[in-house]
Design an enzyme around this catalytic site. Structure first.
Site, mmCIF file in Angstrom:
data_model
loop_
_atom_site.group_PDB
_atom_site.id
_atom_site.type_symbol
_atom_site.label_atom_id
_atom_site.label_comp_id
_atom_site.label_asym_id
_atom_site.label_seq_id
_atom_site.Cartn_x
_atom_site.Cartn_y
_atom_site.Cartn_z
ATOM 1 N N ASP A 1 0.811 -1.227 0.000
ATOM 2 C CA ASP A 1 0.000 0.000 0.000
ATOM 3 C C ASP A 1 0.844 1.277 0.000
ATOM 4 O OD1 ASP A 1 -1.218 -2.322 1.234
ATOM 5 O OD2 ASP A 1 -2.929 -1.077 1.768
ATOM 6 N N ASN B 1 -10.293 -1.742 0.106
ATOM 7 C CA ASN B 1 -11.542 -1.230 0.678
ATOM 8 C C ASN B 1 -11.707 0.278 0.487
ATOM 9 O OD1 ASN B 1 -9.272 -1.417 2.507
ATOM 10 N ND2 ASN B 1 -10.581 -0.559 4.096
ATOM 11 N N HIS B 2 -10.599 1.002 0.208
ATOM 12 C CA HIS B 2 -10.705 2.453 0.002
ATOM 13 C C HIS B 2 -10.637 2.853 -1.478
ATOM 14 C CE1 HIS B 2 -10.630 3.235 4.244
ATOM 15 N NE2 HIS B 2 -9.465 2.656 4.408
HETATM 16 FE FE LIG Z 1 -7.052 -1.142 2.948
#
Ligand SMILES: [Fe+2]
Length: 292
Positions: A12, A71-72
């Site tokens: 990420d 999820n974002h």
């Molecule tokens: Fe995430």
């Protein structure tokens, strides 16, 4: 021509600091030698949630060929407007609502092509259904094109990541976990030839709370649900994996973790002393409420 390819995958990328450390690494002499580069960008915007079109372009210019999400992925409303114009930008197959974008794609760099699949965990996440229920169909589609397949499972549960990896062992080249932002030291080749790591880690500010600024995190931990978090700033670290795969069999031969600390930036991401009185006030009012 080489019988193997090397795939570099960044965990990420969080905020401007995360993008900056990836830039520094990829433009430096320390750049790992890789045929294809993929990155998870669900936190890549300056705020640390979602990503913008300019973030994709910036990272493409550094030589990153494909992108996964989590999820974002649709935190910013504008994402829906442009994601379909970028076939190499994925969102999880089992995203919780109808959404634009693709869940898998073929990524080509030079003479090398791999398939990349993006999934969301089901435990402690808000996915629509278990990744175990959707992955076979995706594998069938991708498998018609190539046996060089990378799966990014964006998930909280370490057990769920391991369960998916062993379920896919021998059918994919790589299963890597993202989302928890801390690199795990369990990278290995599974018996069937799939390279696996529970979490690749993050590209984010080193002195932070998993890439986020301290202030709002402490407030939230003390019960202030309205405190809005943002990406931290300061010297950053990039976490990635480099995997060598046999081009003929699609099996992984070697996996190594990469952790690169920014050289040029300074540590300005330390816990702000100004934030502390707020934290103490919240803690004190809580104690009063509880009669402590
Ligand atoms: Fe995430």
């Amino acid at each position: 021509m080489s019988a193997t390819i090397k795939i570099l995958f960044f965990g990420d990328i969080v905020g401007q600091s995360g993008r900056r450390v990836v830039r520094e690494l990829l433009l430096s002499a320390h750049r790992p030698a890789a045929d294809i580069v993929i990155a998870n960008i669900e936190n890549a915007s300056d705020e640390g949630f979602g990503f913008r079109e300019e973030d994709i372009r910036e990272l493409q210019d550094l030589g990153i060929h494909g992108f996964t999400g989590g999820n974002h992925s649709f935190h910013l409303r504008t994402t829906n407007d442009f994601i379909d114009q970028y076939p190499m930008v994925l969102r999880p197959a089992n995203y919780p609502c109808e959404s634009a974008g693709r869940a898998w794609c073929m990524v080509t760099a030079g003479s090398t092509t791999i398939a990349v699949i993006n999934l969301l965990g089901h435990q402690h996440m808000q996915s629509s259904e278990s990744p175990l229920l959707v992955v076979d169909d995706l594998l069938e589609q991708a498998g018609r094109e190539t046996n060089l397949i990378l799966v990014d499972l964006h998930a909280t549960s370490t057990g769920e990541k391991a369960a998916l990896a062993y379920y896919l062992d021998g059918r994919t080249s790589i299963v890597c976990g993202t989302h928890t932002h801390v690199q795990t030291a369990d990278e290995r080749i599974l018996p069937g030839g799939t390279a696996f790591i529970t979490d690749v880690g993050a590209c984010a500010t080193m002195h932070s709370i998993i890439g986020m600024d301290f202030d709002a995190v402490y407030k939230r931990l003390l019960g202030d649900r309205q405190a809005s978090m943002k990406a931290a700033s300061g010297r950053s670290c990039a976490s990635a994996i480099l995997v060598e795969v046999d081009k003929t069999t699609g099996k992984a031969l070697h996996i190594e973790r990469i952790s690169y600390s920014e050289i040029e930036a300074s540590d300005n991401g330390a816990l702000s002393r100004e934030a502390l009185p707020t934290v103490y006030r919240l803690a004190a009012s809580r104690q009063c409420e509880q009669g402590g």
